[in-house]
Design a protein around this motif. Structure first.
Motif, PDB file in Angstrom:
ATOM      1  N   TRP A 122      51.938  31.130  58.290  1.00  0.00           N
ATOM      2  CA  TRP A 122      53.398  30.953  58.185  1.00  0.00           C
ATOM      3  C   TRP A 122      54.086  31.537  59.423  1.00  0.00           C
ATOM      4  O   TRP A 122      54.989  30.931  59.994  1.00  0.00           O
ATOM      5  CB  TRP A 122      53.913  31.655  56.913  1.00  0.00           C
ATOM      6  N   GLN A 123      53.609  32.732  59.822  1.00  0.00           N
ATOM      7  CA  GLN A 123      54.197  33.369  61.008  1.00  0.00           C
ATOM      8  C   GLN A 123      54.003  32.515  62.260  1.00  0.00           C
ATOM      9  O   GLN A 123      54.901  32.422  63.091  1.00  0.00           O
ATOM     10  CB  GLN A 123      53.552  34.737  61.246  1.00  0.00           C
ATOM     11  N   THR A 124      52.821  31.928  62.385  1.00  0.00           N
ATOM     12  CA  THR A 124      52.564  31.074  63.541  1.00  0.00           C
ATOM     13  C   THR A 124      53.574  29.920  63.566  1.00  0.00           C
ATOM     14  O   THR A 124      54.206  29.646  64.591  1.00  0.00           O
ATOM     15  CB  THR A 124      51.124  30.510  63.485  1.00  0.00           C
ATOM     16  N   TRP A 169      50.052  34.158  55.172  1.00  0.00           N
ATOM     17  CA  TRP A 169      51.164  34.859  55.828  1.00  0.00           C
ATOM     18  C   TRP A 169      51.088  34.684  57.350  1.00  0.00           C
ATOM     19  O   TRP A 169      52.080  34.358  58.001  1.00  0.00           O
ATOM     20  CB  TRP A 169      51.120  36.340  55.421  1.00  0.00           C
ATOM     21  N   ARG A 170      49.884  34.832  57.892  1.00  0.00           N
ATOM     22  CA  ARG A 170      49.770  34.698  59.353  1.00  0.00           C
ATOM     23  C   ARG A 170      50.026  33.253  59.784  1.00  0.00           C
ATOM     24  O   ARG A 170      50.609  33.014  60.832  1.00  0.00           O
ATOM     25  CB  ARG A 170      48.397  35.163  59.818  1.00  0.00           C
ATOM     26  N   ASN A 216      56.416  29.851  62.182  1.00  0.00           N
ATOM     27  CA  ASN A 216      57.747  30.410  62.424  1.00  0.00           C
ATOM     28  C   ASN A 216      57.967  30.679  63.908  1.00  0.00           C
ATOM     29  O   ASN A 216      58.999  30.310  64.474  1.00  0.00           O
ATOM     30  CB  ASN A 216      57.881  31.695  61.606  1.00  0.00           C
ATOM     31  N   GLN A 217      56.952  31.301  64.532  1.00  0.00           N
ATOM     32  CA  GLN A 217      57.087  31.626  65.958  1.00  0.00           C
ATOM     33  C   GLN A 217      57.185  30.368  66.807  1.00  0.00           C
ATOM     34  O   GLN A 217      57.787  30.391  67.879  1.00  0.00           O
ATOM     35  CB  GLN A 217      55.901  32.481  66.423  1.00  0.00           C
TER      36      GLN A 217
END
Ligand code: MCN
Ligand code: CUM
Length: 808
Positions: free
Chosen positions: A798-800, A795-796, A802-803
């Motif tokens: 993926w967030q990276t 999840w983290r 995404n950001q």
């Protein structure tokens, strides 16, 4: 006499140092024949279980145990009030703080011990725990150390004077009622000056999250008070049995010779079993009160929620360099979340452990480290999980700072490391924060590692991948994780290392039997490291008897010589040295016996593998077996019968193992799933005793590093609830996630250790975590990533992505 056996065969027969001897302890472990604490069953034994706090911070209004006591099979329910007359409701921690054994007026973390139920079996005890009624009044919860330092809420009311002032703690002045200590090393002003005037400065903030070693076997103890003879026996999961005996004596008033502490087989310790827990104290008290043995074994959730956690360091760094990449200065500040009690098991003078090894493997002229310890509403602990006393944090910090500086300089991070390594000819090297590194050859190790993985080729492939990603041809990015670490293990010189005032020496006692076999006892204790195998190998080479004929015993304070135990990878550096020294004493006496038997002068015989030989006359010799027999059966003028020796070894310095790790990773940016393509680990632990055991240590430590870097965390919500208190939520890697590790080595002996060996047990974890993390971060570096915090779960990650706009 003619010798049928070649010298090579004699050497091989010893199974001494350098031999990949199979672990002798595994015969019983693989057959389910180990003897763990829970295997100890004594007649009439009762079982204890804890009532634990559901709240992270609450006042205790009342405890009613009537219903619990009414349950058939329940013998006692102990609370702080019962322990108070014995002065056992609080206990000292290894860090100079004190800790509630049972909640005294309030609770400070979720899972804290409130009452101890004693019953006929474990299940009745658990049922009775449910029947104890505790009335709580909730208080404001502080789980963020920065907020804790600003808050009016007083966590430790016992540490505030009546007039509201804040008395000093064990490590000096405290700035705030929730502050524990400030610890500093190096020169702050000089460092700031260098950084302020530097060509290039890189800054970063990073959080090394809270985690937990989660050994397969949880913590437990069995106490048996023999009132007739006044003897207390305590079996338990202790990494430092002698220290437990001393603490138990000081706490209970029972004289130390009347206490026997035994660590039986231990199913993994990883630092989780160094500290003294309320369960141990309660089982002792309960046995004294009831007059029968009392067992306490925690369950998995209790282990994860209440015993020694690891890390929880908020680190802020500045690093400066010239345009060419030569590092000029390093500044580090840490806000250290220690939870409700400061129960770190560091040597006394080091409240932040050996965090001041944070200049790493680099020649950094000036540096500063400041650490502030803070109380919060979390479980106590901090030093565990293959940490070498906070070296995990230090190495993560510097290896991240190097990567961030490389970005700032637009330079290859492997080259940046090379430019700054402490050079071979600089050893012994005194670092800016005080440590004297004993030996190292970093560049050779680094070059070997980079060549083994074809680093240049990997970078070219990565560059192509970036282009392909930008063209939309792939959704996978590629990361090359680098880390070069220097460890500091083997605490330690008694002059600067002690635990609760006990100098950190270690010991070995050898007794050779008449027929030429032996028993050796040491002050350390294996929790899976293979000591029964490897200490025998040291002795085999030193005394010339086969390792197969040498029994190693540890963990029984009635028989083993006093030692400080096994943690901080100190067994080889300290007890291993004691073993070699005791072996040499045996050999010295054996030499005199041999000379007598061969009718020559002492100096006319020399040691050769398994015998003493008359110099210049190799056909005239006495084997160590013959010498052992003679030691008991011949009257030798001027010599006592028998063949025994003991050594207490106080090391002159720590040892400084090092290593070079490379991880190659592919990351799917749409799922956030990392695939480890390759992991190469080169370790240098000086002289290698058992290459196979070393490899096993490295596989284990790397797997735990993978866990920490890629998902494992003890996470809390704002109410102080542990969100990861079960193995459903707490990530333990399996064969599925673990790659095929490639191990390699160089050998740079320690110049001060009798056999040149350095520790290795914690190295792979210390170097592994930054390597896995750097691989993830490196994959996103071409897309603008500077630093993201661990754990890098899917999840983290993926967030990276995404950001960084990679999903657009
Ligand atoms: N060894 C060797 N040659 C060397 C150095 C070490 O063959 N040059 C071998 C030793 O003989 C020993 C093993 O490697 O069998 C580890 O030795 P050492 O590095 O001295 O570490 P310790 O024995 O003091 O073990 C402590 C270390 C720590 S602190 C943690 S935490 C950890 C670790 O070991 N916990 C472990 N490894 C573990 N492995 C297992 N299976 N279980 C744990 O709980
Ligand atoms: Cu710091 S974990 Mo080991 O030292 O037992």
């Amino acid at each position: 006499m003619k010798d049928e056996v070649t010298r090579e065969e004699r050497v091989a027969g010893l199974k001494g140092m350098g031999c990949s001897r199979k672990r002798v302890e595994d015969a019983r472990f693989t057959q389910g024949k180990g003897n763990y604490v829970d295997d100890i069953k004594l007649p009439g034994m009762l079982h204890g279980d804890f009532v634990r706090s559901p709240y992270a911070h609450a006042r205790i209004k009342s405890i009613n145990s009537d219903a619990a006591m009414a349950l058939p099979g329940v013998t006692a329910v102990l609370t702080a009030k019962d322990l108070e007359p014995l002065n056992l409701h609080w206990m000292p921690t290894l860090a100079g703080d004190k800790q509630m054994v049972l909640a005294d007026g309030k609770v400070l973390f979720q899972g804290q011990e409130v009452a101890f139920v004693v019953a006929s079996d474990r299940y009745v005890a658990a049922d009775a725990v449910e029947l104890v009624e505790v009335e709580y009044e909730e208080l404001e919860v502080l789980v963020d150390p920065f907020k804790s330092l600003q808050s009016d809420v007083v966590l430790r009311e016992d540490l505030v004077a009546k007039d509201g002032s804040i008395p000093n703690g064990a490590h000096g002045p405290r700035k705030h009622h929730n502050h524990i200590f400030t610890w500093e090393a190096g020169e702050e002003e000089a460092t700031n000056q260098v950084i302020d005037n530097a060509d290039v400065v890189a800054e970063s903030e990073m959080y090394y999250h809270r985690t937990h070693p989660c050994p397969l076997e949880t913590c437990g103890s069995v106490a048996s008070m023999d009132k007739v003879n006044g003897k207390l026996t305590l079996w338990g999961t202790f990494q430092a049995p002698h220290v437990v005996r001393t603490v138990a004596s000081l706490l209970s008033g029972i004289e130390e010779h009347n206490i026997r502490v035994v660590s039986p087989d231990i199913g993994g310790g990883f630092g989780n079993k160094v500290g003294v827990y309320p369960g141990y104290v309660c089982s002792i008290v309960a046995s004294i009160v009831t007059g029968v043995p009392v067992k306490w074994v925690e369950d998995r959730m209790e282990n994860l929620m209440s015993t020694a956690f690891a890390r929880d360091y908020w680190m802020k760094g500045k690093i400066s360099a010239t345009k060419e990449g030569k590092i000029t200065g390093l500044h580090c500040h840490v806000t250290a979340d220690h939870g409700a009690f400061d129960a770190c098991a560091d040597p006394t003078k080091f409240p932040a452990g050996f965090m001041n090894i944070c200049t790493g493997s680099y020649d950094i002229p000036v540096a500063y480290l400041g650490v502030d310890g803070v109380y919060t509403n979390k479980a106590p602990g901090g030093v565990s999980y293959r940490c070498s006393f906070r070296v995990t944090e230090a190495v993560y910090f510097i290896e991240r700072m190097i990567e961030v500086l490389a970005i700032e300089l637009n330079m290859d991070p492997a080259e940046l490391r090379s430019i700054n390594f402490i050079k071979k000819e600089q050893f012994p090297y005194t670092a800016a924060l005080g440590w004297e590194y004993d030996s190292g050859d970093y560049q050779t190790a680094w070059d070997k590692a980079l060549e083994a993985v074809d680093y240049i080729g990997l970078r070219a492939e990565q560059a192509e991948r970036v282009e392909a990603f930008k063209r939309g041809e792939t959704r996978k990015v590629m990361g090359i994780g680098l880390s070069f670490f220097t460890e500091i293990v083997g605490a330690g010189p008694v002059k600067n290392c002690d635990i609760l005032g006990m100098g950190m020496f270690d010991s070995c006692e050898i007794r050779i039997h008449p027929t030429g076999s032996a028993v050796a006892r040491l002050g350390t204790i294996s929790q899976g490291q293979g000591h029964a195998t490897t200490f025998a190998q040291i002795l085999a080479t030193e005394i010339g008897l086969s390792a197969e004929s040498i029994t190693i015993e540890e963990g029984d304070t009635d028989t083993a010589p006093y030692g400080l135990g096994t943690y901080g990878s100190r067994s080889t550096p300290v007890a291993g040295a004691a073993a070699a020294m005791a072996g040499r004493k045996i050999r010295a006496k054996a030499q005199m016996i041999a000379a007598y038997l061969l009718e020559v002068h002492d100096n006319d015989v020399e040691f050769d593998v398994d015998r003493f030989v008359v110099k210049g006359a190799p056909e005239r010799f006495k084997t160590m077996k013959e010498i052992a027999y003679a030691a008991y059966n011949q009257a030798i003028p001027g010599l006592e019968p028998g063949l025994e020796a003991v050594s207490y070894y106080d090391p002159p310095n720590m040892t400084y193992p090092f290593g070079a790790y490379v991880c190659v990773m592919d990351i799917d940016v749409d799922t956030g799933v990392p695939e480890i393509r390759r992991f190469y680990a080169l370790d240098d632990c000086g002289t290698r005793i058992n290459p196979m055991v070393i490899e096993g240590q490295i596989h284990g430590g790397l797997t735990e590093a993978l866990a920490v870097a890629l998902g494992q965390e003890i996470a809390y919500d704002d109410m102080g609830n542990v969100k990861t208190g079960t193995l459903m939520d707490f990530f333990l890697p399996t064969a599925w996630e673990v790659p095929n590790y490639e191990t390699d080595f160089t050998v740079t002996p320690s110049p001060h250790h009798p056999i040149g060996a350095k520790g290795v047990g914690e190295s792979p974890h210390v170097g592994g975590v930054p390597c896995f993390s750097n691989a993830v971060q490196d994959a996103f570096r071409p897309f603008g990533n500077r630093h993201t915090n661990m754990p890098h779960d899917h999840w983290r990650i993926w967030q990276t992505a995404n950001q960084l706009g990679m999903h657009d």
